[in-house]
Design a protein around this motif. Structure first.
Motif, mmCIF file in Angstrom:
data_model
loop_
_atom_site.group_PDB
_atom_site.id
_atom_site.type_symbol
_atom_site.label_atom_id
_atom_site.label_comp_id
_atom_site.label_asym_id
_atom_site.label_seq_id
_atom_site.Cartn_x
_atom_site.Cartn_y
_atom_site.Cartn_z
ATOM 1 N N VAL A 183 15.698 18.436 20.872
ATOM 2 C CA VAL A 183 14.904 19.673 20.997
ATOM 3 C C VAL A 183 14.899 20.113 22.449
ATOM 4 O O VAL A 183 14.588 19.325 23.354
ATOM 5 N N VAL A 207 7.288 16.425 19.193
ATOM 6 C CA VAL A 207 8.717 16.139 19.351
ATOM 7 C C VAL A 207 8.922 14.663 19.682
ATOM 8 O O VAL A 207 9.780 13.984 19.106
ATOM 9 N N LEU A 230 9.680 21.377 13.178
ATOM 10 C CA LEU A 230 10.115 20.079 13.712
ATOM 11 C C LEU A 230 10.272 19.045 12.594
ATOM 12 O O LEU A 230 11.239 18.269 12.574
#
Length: 404
Positions: A274, A265, A233
């Motif tokens: 995402v 996220v 991420l």
């Protein structure tokens, strides 16, 4: 020599890559013609109704014909604890001997159900020692269970099958097993690569997920800490700065770490980029592989990982951690990075978006396929070879209950 392959009735699709490997292997063994001196059958404690075996399947029933009706709950209970209860263990051995079975092959690592009976077993990793102390490897019962297996139980196997040269070296290093007892049974891709999914259906699958071909990175992995979603991420955030239209697709079931990843996220400002799909079917999996900008595998844990093989066969560029097993599989057909270095990871993700780099990588991947031993066909040939080798060892004594 008669060898029984153990069937795990409670091994489920949601287990992920482990199930995909096991399921395909069982089906391929069922269809394979072993050498005439080797007879292969299947054995287990439950009905295995999800398979339609060509080879003989024997269920170890504690209540005879009643096992599938009135006494079914007791059958499952006894099956669960049979390895801890001497009387039940001896009863199962008597069935094995009546079937003239010489040896059991357990195709899943860290597993042996019948004590004091000759066996061979697969091994995929020694992660509790070879990797970092992630929760799933080092906390609660996990480390002790693994450590008992690798310090004691695995030494009772006649042979242990490692999935790569790197895996064999790792296993010998951490356990000091006799190298002659560790053979290579190479990893191979799961059944997803055998599917034929029309391009229109693939487009429908992507449309349903609101994805555009070539505009997303794909990571098929359950949410374990060692799968390293967090650093992916962080890397992807850098990619989005240059390519804001790109998405990152994360599939797989929760193994305790998903909530943290979802929160990460949000904290990284990536909510719109995402996609969490949850567990998906194989047709959707194929569509995601076949249309991704690249498959990214940042796992800390190896030595190998099956998605690399699947992506390569489905013409999906591979970016992965620089583990020795990954390099053994992919050779020059992948872009590598340090899994703890998000900047390096991001650079490789951006690099693969260059058409020249992408096409060059895919060409190298095609070359590595031609030179690869990581195929079902080669694995089955090696299994047959190892079984033949075992004859001289196993035939040194008779039925197990005459000795133990």
């Amino acid at each position: 020599m008669k060898i029984a392959v153990w069937i795990l009735a409670d091994y489920k699709h949601q287990i992920g890559g482990g199930f995909a490997l096991y399921d395909k292997f069982i089906q391929q063994i069922d269809n394979y013609d072993f050498s005439p001196e080797i007879e292969v059958c299947f054995i287990g404690q439950n009905s295995a109704s999800n398979y339609k075996f060509k080879k003989r399947y024997t269920q170890l029933k504690f209540f005879g014909s009643l096992s599938n009706s009135l006494f079914s709950p007791l059958q499952k209970l006894f099956a669960r604890f049979s390895h801890r209860i001497g009387l039940l263990n001896r009863f199962q051995k008597s069935i094995l001997n009546s079937e003239n079975i010489d040896l059991i092959f357990y195709p899943v690592q860290g597993f042996r159900k019948i004590g004091n009976f000759p066996f061979v077993v697969s091994n995929w990793d020694t992660g509790h020692k070879a990797s970092y102390a992630f929760p799933e490897l080092a906390m609660n019962y996990s480390f002790n269970y693994r450590d008992k297996w690798y310090s004691k139980d695995i030494f009772k196997a006649l042979l242990v099958f490692a999935e790569s040269v790197a895996g064999r070296e790792e296993l010998i290093y951490y356990t000091h097993l006799n190298p002659d007892r560790v053979k290579i049974l190479p990893l191979f891709p799961g059944g997803v690569v055998d599917l034929q999914v029309d391009k229109i259906i693939q487009e429908e699958k992507l449309s349903h997920l609101k994805l555009s071909a070539g505009k997303y990175f794909f990571y098929p992995a359950q949410f374990w800490a060692h799968k390293n979603h967090y650093n992916l991420l962080v890397a992807f955030k850098q990619v989005v700065k240059e390519y804001p239209e790109f998405q990152l697709v994360l599939t797989g079931s929760d193994k305790g770490n998903k909530k943290y990843i979802v929160e990460s996220v949000e904290n990284l400002g990536l909510t719109d980029n995402v996609l969490f799909t949850g567990f998906i079917d194989n047709e959707t999996m194929l569509a995601l592989y076949s249309n991704a900008a690249a498959m990214v595998m940042p796992s800390f844990l190896g030595p190998t990982n099956m998605p690399l093989l699947e992506a390569r066969l489905l013409h999906c560029p591979v970016l992965c951690s620089h583990l020795p097993g990954h390099k053994e599989i992919m050779q020059d057909g992948a872009f590598y990075f340090d899994p703890a270095n998000a900047v390096e990871m991001a650079n490789q993700m951006i690099k693969v978006l260059n058409d020249h780099e992408r096409l060059g990588l895919l060409e190298k991947a095609r070359t590595s396929i031609n030179n690869s031993k990581f195929s079902t066909e080669y694995a089955l040939a090696k299994l047959n070879e190892h079984f033949i080798h075992l004859q001289a060892i196993r035939k040194a004594w008779g039925k197990s209950d005459k000795i133990f």
